[in-house]
Structure formats: C-alpha cells, structure tokens
Motif scaffolding. Sequence first.
Motif, PDB file in Angstrom:
ATOM      1  N   GLY A 194       0.815  -1.208   0.000  1.00  0.00           N
ATOM      2  CA  GLY A 194       0.000   0.000   0.000  1.00  0.00           C
ATOM      3  C   GLY A 194       0.851   1.261   0.000  1.00  0.00           C
ATOM      4  O   GLY A 194       2.052   1.227  -0.280  1.00  0.00           O
ATOM      5  N   PRO A 195       0.267   2.410   0.336  1.00  0.00           N
ATOM      6  CA  PRO A 195       0.974   3.689   0.185  1.00  0.00           C
ATOM      7  C   PRO A 195       2.151   3.900   1.127  1.00  0.00           C
ATOM      8  O   PRO A 195       3.054   4.671   0.828  1.00  0.00           O
ATOM      9  N   THR A 196       2.146   3.244   2.302  1.00  0.00           N
ATOM     10  CA  THR A 196       3.254   3.424   3.241  1.00  0.00           C
ATOM     11  C   THR A 196       3.631   2.072   3.846  1.00  0.00           C
ATOM     12  O   THR A 196       2.946   1.065   3.632  1.00  0.00           O
ATOM     13  N   ALA A 197       4.681   2.068   4.656  1.00  0.00           N
ATOM     14  CA  ALA A 197       5.106   0.844   5.330  1.00  0.00           C
ATOM     15  C   ALA A 197       4.293   0.541   6.579  1.00  0.00           C
ATOM     16  O   ALA A 197       4.493  -0.491   7.222  1.00  0.00           O
ATOM     17  N   VAL A 198       3.361   1.408   6.927  1.00  0.00           N
ATOM     18  CA  VAL A 198       2.506   1.192   8.099  1.00  0.00           C
ATOM     19  C   VAL A 198       1.499   0.083   7.788  1.00  0.00           C
ATOM     20  O   VAL A 198       0.803   0.155   6.767  1.00  0.00           O
ATOM     21  N   PRO A 199       1.368  -0.955   8.615  1.00  0.00           N
ATOM     22  CA  PRO A 199       0.486  -2.088   8.291  1.00  0.00           C
ATOM     23  C   PRO A 199      -0.972  -1.700   8.055  1.00  0.00           C
ATOM     24  O   PRO A 199      -1.658  -2.349   7.259  1.00  0.00           O
ATOM     25  N   GLU A 200      -1.463  -0.664   8.731  1.00  0.00           N
ATOM     26  CA  GLU A 200      -2.902  -0.371   8.665  1.00  0.00           C
ATOM     27  C   GLU A 200      -3.365   0.129   7.304  1.00  0.00           C
ATOM     28  O   GLU A 200      -4.574   0.146   7.031  1.00  0.00           O
ATOM     29  N   ASP A 201      -2.442   0.558   6.413  1.00  0.00           N
ATOM     30  CA  ASP A 201      -2.889   0.961   5.082  1.00  0.00           C
ATOM     31  C   ASP A 201      -2.472  -0.044   4.008  1.00  0.00           C
ATOM     32  O   ASP A 201      -2.430   0.276   2.819  1.00  0.00           O
ATOM     33  N   ASP A 202      -2.182  -1.289   4.419  1.00  0.00           N
ATOM     34  CA  ASP A 202      -1.971  -2.354   3.432  1.00  0.00           C
ATOM     35  C   ASP A 202      -3.240  -2.518   2.594  1.00  0.00           C
ATOM     36  O   ASP A 202      -4.343  -2.127   3.009  1.00  0.00           O
ATOM     37  N   VAL A 203      -3.087  -3.141   1.440  1.00  0.00           N
ATOM     38  CA  VAL A 203      -4.195  -3.293   0.494  1.00  0.00           C
ATOM     39  C   VAL A 203      -4.386  -4.779   0.184  1.00  0.00           C
ATOM     40  O   VAL A 203      -3.414  -5.517   0.022  1.00  0.00           O
ATOM     41  N   ILE A 204      -5.651  -5.202   0.114  1.00  0.00           N
ATOM     42  CA  ILE A 204      -5.986  -6.582  -0.251  1.00  0.00           C
ATOM     43  C   ILE A 204      -6.427  -6.616  -1.710  1.00  0.00           C
ATOM     44  O   ILE A 204      -7.359  -5.914  -2.108  1.00  0.00           O
ATOM     45  N   LEU A 205      -5.744  -7.434  -2.515  1.00  0.00           N
ATOM     46  CA  LEU A 205      -6.103  -7.658  -3.909  1.00  0.00           C
ATOM     47  C   LEU A 205      -6.672  -9.063  -4.053  1.00  0.00           C
ATOM     48  O   LEU A 205      -6.084 -10.028  -3.553  1.00  0.00           O
ATOM     49  N   GLU A 206      -7.810  -9.166  -4.719  1.00  0.00           N
ATOM     50  CA  GLU A 206      -8.354 -10.483  -5.069  1.00  0.00           C
ATOM     51  C   GLU A 206      -8.135 -10.724  -6.557  1.00  0.00           C
ATOM     52  O   GLU A 206      -8.406  -9.850  -7.385  1.00  0.00           O
ATOM     53  N   THR A 207      -7.641 -11.914  -6.895  1.00  0.00           N
ATOM     54  CA  THR A 207      -7.472 -12.351  -8.278  1.00  0.00           C
ATOM     55  C   THR A 207      -8.411 -13.527  -8.490  1.00  0.00           C
ATOM     56  O   THR A 207      -8.291 -14.547  -7.815  1.00  0.00           O
ATOM     57  N   LYS A 208      -9.350 -13.379  -9.414  1.00  0.00           N
ATOM     58  CA  LYS A 208     -10.438 -14.351  -9.529  1.00  0.00           C
ATOM     59  C   LYS A 208     -10.600 -14.812 -10.974  1.00  0.00           C
ATOM     60  O   LYS A 208     -10.653 -13.990 -11.893  1.00  0.00           O
ATOM     61  N   GLN A 209     -10.686 -16.108 -11.153  1.00  0.00           N
ATOM     62  CA  GLN A 209     -10.826 -16.660 -12.500  1.00  0.00           C
ATOM     63  C   GLN A 209     -12.145 -16.225 -13.123  1.00  0.00           C
ATOM     64  O   GLN A 209     -13.191 -16.198 -12.468  1.00  0.00           O
ATOM     65  N   VAL A 210     -12.082 -15.882 -14.400  1.00  0.00           N
ATOM     66  CA  VAL A 210     -13.259 -15.414 -15.130  1.00  0.00           C
ATOM     67  C   VAL A 210     -13.830 -16.571 -15.934  1.00  0.00           C
ATOM     68  O   VAL A 210     -13.140 -17.167 -16.764  1.00  0.00           O
ATOM     69  N   ALA A 211     -15.091 -16.875 -15.699  1.00  0.00           N
ATOM     70  CA  ALA A 211     -15.781 -17.893 -16.495  1.00  0.00           C
ATOM     71  C   ALA A 211     -16.349 -17.246 -17.756  1.00  0.00           C
ATOM     72  O   ALA A 211     -16.756 -16.081 -17.742  1.00  0.00           O
TER      73      ALA A 211
END
Length: 307
Positions: A194-211
């Motif tokens: 995420g934007p900084t090294a602070v854990p609270e602004d980490d970002v979750i990305l989901e990668t999902k197969q497309v049918a």
Amino acid sequence: MRESPFAYYRFINREFTRQTCARLGARDPLLVNLHGDAHLEQYAVAADGEGLADFDAAALGPPEVDFERFATSIVLAAPSPGVAREALDAFVDGYRAGLADPERGPPATGVAARLRAQFAPTPTAWLDGVERMMHPVSKEKRQHMERARARYISAMLSQNPDLSASFFKLKKGGMLQVGLGSAREAKFLARVEGPTAVPEDDVILETKQVAAPVAGTCVSAGLGHAQRVALGQARLSTTPQRFLGYVELEDHLYYVHVWRVHYREIHAGDLGAPAEWNEIARVSRWQLGRGHPRHVERASELRARLG
C-alpha cells in the motif's frame, strides 16, 4: 448446497441464466450492463461504502436477467412471503430512482450501519483476519502467479504514474476457498504494502478466474471477454475502482480488484426486521438502475421502456 433452496440457487446461476433467456424468446433484446449474478448475498458492506459486489459474471444482456435473479433470491431467502413481497416492491422503487437520477450517491442503509458496529476494531485487525483466509499454493503455481503479478503491476504503474512499485510489494498471498456460485473458479488473495510501510494501510487484492459467458443465450461478453468484468465493475460498482485489471494465468483469464477496508458480504441471516430487507432490495435495484444504461447506446430506450 444442501443447506437450503437458496444455497442451491446460488450455485446454479448459469442454468438460471439459460432458463431466463429461454423464457424471453427470440426477440431482439434491449442490452444493458448486467451484473450477471445479482442476488441478496452479493450485497457487501465496507468501511466506505455498500452495494452489490462480485462482478465476475458481468456482461451485456437484457435487464430481465438481473431482475429475475435478484427477485428470486429474495423469494427464496426471505423469512416469510410478506417480507418478500415488501422487499420486491422496494426493489421496483429503487430501480426507478436509479434510472431517474444516476449521478446521485447511493442511499445509506441502517443495516450497513449496524454491521459496521460489528467490524474488527482496526483496519489492521481486519487485514490480519483476511490473511487467515489465505491457503498455501504449490511452488509451481506460485511461480506462474509471480509472472502474472509482474504483468499486472506493470499495467497498474503505467495507469497510475504517481505510485511506485513498492505499493505492490507482496506481504502475504494464497488461495481463497469461499463461495458457492463461484466455487468452480479459482480465487487468490494478496496483501500488499500500500501507500506506506505502516500495516494499517496495506491493500488486499483479489485475483479471480473469469468464467466465459453462458453460450447460446441472450447474454454476451460485449466489448470482449477479457475486458467485460473490469468494465462491468467500473460501470455498476458504487465505489471507485482504481486498480481493476486482468491477467492470464495458466491459460485462464483472471480479473484483479481491491477489497475495500472491512469488506464483507452479507448473509440472509444478517437481516432482521422487514425494513432491513427493504433497504437491501431498494439499494440493489437503485444500483442496477443507475448502472444498467451507463455508456450503453440504447440508454434512453431503457428509460422510456421502464418509465
């Protein structure tokens, strides 16, 4: 799937779409941006928004596909026929509101406020909880994923020149094993810096197969199979989607998107009084009414046809 008729219903979206299209017959359909799998438990609440999510079935097709899918979910999941009838009336009202004023912000619901009061105490606690949902993948799979991730990061940095590669530094990743309707499609989660090294602004990305869209029906990919999910999410989502993208992984197409902070999809059991069912139905239909005609050539025809 054996838990209830609604659980089974969630699994059979493709067959439901075939049956809906068959009932519509061979007439020239009015094409709109479809969610493609609009049902009650696709409604999500996050810290900064709420609304229908999970756009992997997004496509172009007649609006009836979304109408019938969501309405049937209400009938199957509601605690009584009376609650279902009220919610369906709210569903119709919400659609008209979305068509009439598509630029208005989404109405807030009391049920979202109540669920937010149950959120993890901090973003970091939520992020740590999401990490626990990640299951290990094989070394070979991880190597394929790293190559796909590099292509995705390159595209995102090109589209977002204000970011550095450190934004996408991987902190934890793994397979996600949830879902009924999408149980056959592979899903992965990644926690990035995420934007900084602070854990609270980490970002979750989901990668999902497309049918692929359901072949031989009134539903189509529209501008192209590769782009349809990203376009559908951009046109129908109630929250900004800065990091939408898609990648190829082991000869399959996947789309990538961000989970908003404290993201969670509701369950029918989360809803109490009839007013909460009405709220979810009204906002869902407002969202579809707003998004169905977005950037579609025949938007004015849709408004005229549906009043």
